[in-house]
Design a protein around this motif. Structure first.
Motif, PDB file in Angstrom:
ATOM      1  N   ALA A 169       0.870  -1.170   0.000  1.00  0.00           N
ATOM      2  CA  ALA A 169       0.000   0.000   0.000  1.00  0.00           C
ATOM      3  C   ALA A 169       0.911   1.225   0.000  1.00  0.00           C
ATOM      4  O   ALA A 169       2.139   1.096  -0.006  1.00  0.00           O
ATOM      5  N   ILE A 170       0.316   2.413   0.003  1.00  0.00           N
ATOM      6  CA  ILE A 170       1.096   3.658   0.003  1.00  0.00           C
ATOM      7  C   ILE A 170       0.741   4.454   1.251  1.00  0.00           C
ATOM      8  O   ILE A 170      -0.429   4.738   1.502  1.00  0.00           O
TER       9      ILE A 170
ATOM     10  N   PHE B   6      -3.155   4.996   0.854  1.00  0.00           N
ATOM     11  CA  PHE B   6      -3.802   4.669  -0.409  1.00  0.00           C
ATOM     12  C   PHE B   6      -3.663   3.164  -0.603  1.00  0.00           C
ATOM     13  O   PHE B   6      -2.547   2.624  -0.530  1.00  0.00           O
ATOM     14  N   ILE B   7      -4.794   2.503  -0.856  1.00  0.00           N
ATOM     15  CA  ILE B   7      -4.775   1.045  -0.892  1.00  0.00           C
ATOM     16  C   ILE B   7      -5.765   0.536  -1.929  1.00  0.00           C
ATOM     17  O   ILE B   7      -6.815   1.145  -2.160  1.00  0.00           O
ATOM     18  N   GLY B   8      -5.429  -0.557  -2.562  1.00  0.00           N
ATOM     19  CA  GLY B   8      -6.332  -1.179  -3.511  1.00  0.00           C
ATOM     20  C   GLY B   8      -7.311  -2.092  -2.788  1.00  0.00           C
ATOM     21  O   GLY B   8      -6.951  -2.766  -1.827  1.00  0.00           O
ATOM     22  N   ALA B   9      -8.569  -2.091  -3.258  1.00  0.00           N
ATOM     23  CA  ALA B   9      -9.578  -2.950  -2.635  1.00  0.00           C
ATOM     24  C   ALA B   9     -10.682  -3.236  -3.643  1.00  0.00           C
ATOM     25  O   ALA B   9     -10.922  -2.467  -4.579  1.00  0.00           O
ATOM     26  N   PHE B  10     -11.348  -4.355  -3.439  1.00  0.00           N
ATOM     27  CA  PHE B  10     -12.496  -4.691  -4.286  1.00  0.00           C
ATOM     28  C   PHE B  10     -13.633  -3.703  -4.000  1.00  0.00           C
ATOM     29  O   PHE B  10     -13.880  -3.342  -2.848  1.00  0.00           O
ATOM     30  N   ASN B  11     -14.300  -3.263  -5.052  1.00  0.00           N
ATOM     31  CA  ASN B  11     -15.283  -2.189  -4.933  1.00  0.00           C
ATOM     32  C   ASN B  11     -16.733  -2.640  -4.995  1.00  0.00           C
ATOM     33  O   ASN B  11     -17.642  -1.816  -5.102  1.00  0.00           O
TER      34      ASN B  11
ATOM     35  N   GLU C  57       4.848  -1.633 -10.267  1.00  0.00           N
ATOM     36  CA  GLU C  57       4.949  -0.560 -11.251  1.00  0.00           C
ATOM     37  C   GLU C  57       3.807   0.435 -11.098  1.00  0.00           C
ATOM     38  O   GLU C  57       3.998   1.650 -11.192  1.00  0.00           O
ATOM     39  N   LEU C  58       2.605  -0.067 -10.851  1.00  0.00           N
ATOM     40  CA  LEU C  58       1.457   0.815 -10.652  1.00  0.00           C
ATOM     41  C   LEU C  58       1.622   1.631  -9.376  1.00  0.00           C
ATOM     42  O   LEU C  58       1.334   2.834  -9.358  1.00  0.00           O
ATOM     43  N   LEU C  59       2.077   1.000  -8.313  1.00  0.00           N
ATOM     44  CA  LEU C  59       2.285   1.713  -7.062  1.00  0.00           C
ATOM     45  C   LEU C  59       3.311   2.833  -7.227  1.00  0.00           C
ATOM     46  O   LEU C  59       3.131   3.936  -6.697  1.00  0.00           O
ATOM     47  N   GLU C  60       4.368   2.566  -7.952  1.00  0.00           N
ATOM     48  CA  GLU C  60       5.396   3.598  -8.166  1.00  0.00           C
ATOM     49  C   GLU C  60       4.828   4.781  -8.938  1.00  0.00           C
ATOM     50  O   GLU C  60       5.148   5.946  -8.648  1.00  0.00           O
TER      51      GLU C  60
ATOM     52  N   ARG D 266       4.181   8.775  -7.546  1.00  0.00           N
ATOM     53  CA  ARG D 266       4.556   9.995  -8.272  1.00  0.00           C
ATOM     54  C   ARG D 266       3.358  10.933  -8.414  1.00  0.00           C
ATOM     55  O   ARG D 266       3.462  12.139  -8.168  1.00  0.00           O
ATOM     56  N   GLN D 267       2.215  10.380  -8.809  1.00  0.00           N
ATOM     57  CA  GLN D 267       1.033  11.206  -9.003  1.00  0.00           C
ATOM     58  C   GLN D 267       0.534  11.813  -7.688  1.00  0.00           C
ATOM     59  O   GLN D 267       0.123  12.975  -7.644  1.00  0.00           O
TER      60      GLN D 267
END
Length: 200
Positions: free
Chosen positions: A9-10, A90-95, A110-113, A117-118
């Motif tokens: 996660a971020i 910031f974390i990915g989760a099922f929606n 790669e997506l997390l990196e 940046r964003q």
């Protein structure tokens, strides 16, 4: 490096750059690790979909304004009047797009990196002297917009009713839950009347 027992996660902490962190995937360690980063219980905001069934969520301490946590960053324009107080994640989760899949999910490195940046570019750091607006310290009874209240800090009461644990906070007062203990501090639920839309 993640393993089958961890996920990525971020974390976005006040005064620091966003960074990729690892969290345990098994409960109760998963929830405890998130609360450790955020400094207590948290609420989630769905930011945007990453796929049909996975979204990026922002997690923040849901008592940040009440606890006086330091200002962190502003939301991107046009929502830049909204400030994140305390640490965020910031974390990915099922929606809910697939009802058979629930919970958080690790995202590709790669997506997390790219997200790091964003986030660093879009969420502008606060000066450090920002304070919550009055409406940011108001809560509502079970989403009932007519029953508003604030948590007002008090000295530890001499007498406390039976405790009701709720994550990192403890409530006292049976169904009313009129006293809250959070981070070793005590707060009393105080009704707020909003005639004519006034929040003070």
């Amino acid at each position: 490096m993640t393993t089958e027992n961890t996920m990525r996660a971020i974390a976005l902490r006040p005064g620091k750059k966003p960074e990729i962190i690892e969290l345990p995937v098994e409960d109760p360690y998963h929830e405890d690790a998130i609360r450790d980063v955020l400094g207590g219980n948290y609420g989630a905001i769905e930011l945007f979909a990453l796929s049909g069934e996975i979204s990026l969520y922002l997690l923040v301490n849901d008592l940040a304004a009440t606890l006086g946590l330091p200002p962190n960053r502003r939301f991107p324009s046009p929502d830049d009047a909204t400030i994140i107080y305390g640490a965020a994640m910031f974390i990915g989760a099922f929606n809910g797009g697939n009802e058979e899949k629930q919970g958080t999910i690790t995202l590709p490195q790669e997506l997390l990196e790219e997200l790091v940046r964003q986030i660093d570019e879009s969420f502008i750091p606060c000066r450090g002297d920002e304070r919550p607006e009055p409406h940011e310290t108001i809560y509502y009874e079970d989403d009932d917009q007519e029953k508003a209240y604030r948590w007002i800090e008090i000295d530890r009461p001499d007498v406390l009713e039976s405790p009701i644990a709720a994550g990192r906070v403890t409530f006292y007062g049976k169904e009313e839950k009129h006293i809250m203990e959070a981070e070793g501090r005590f707060f009393r639920k105080t009704p707020v009347y909003l005639p004519g839309g006034s929040l003070d």
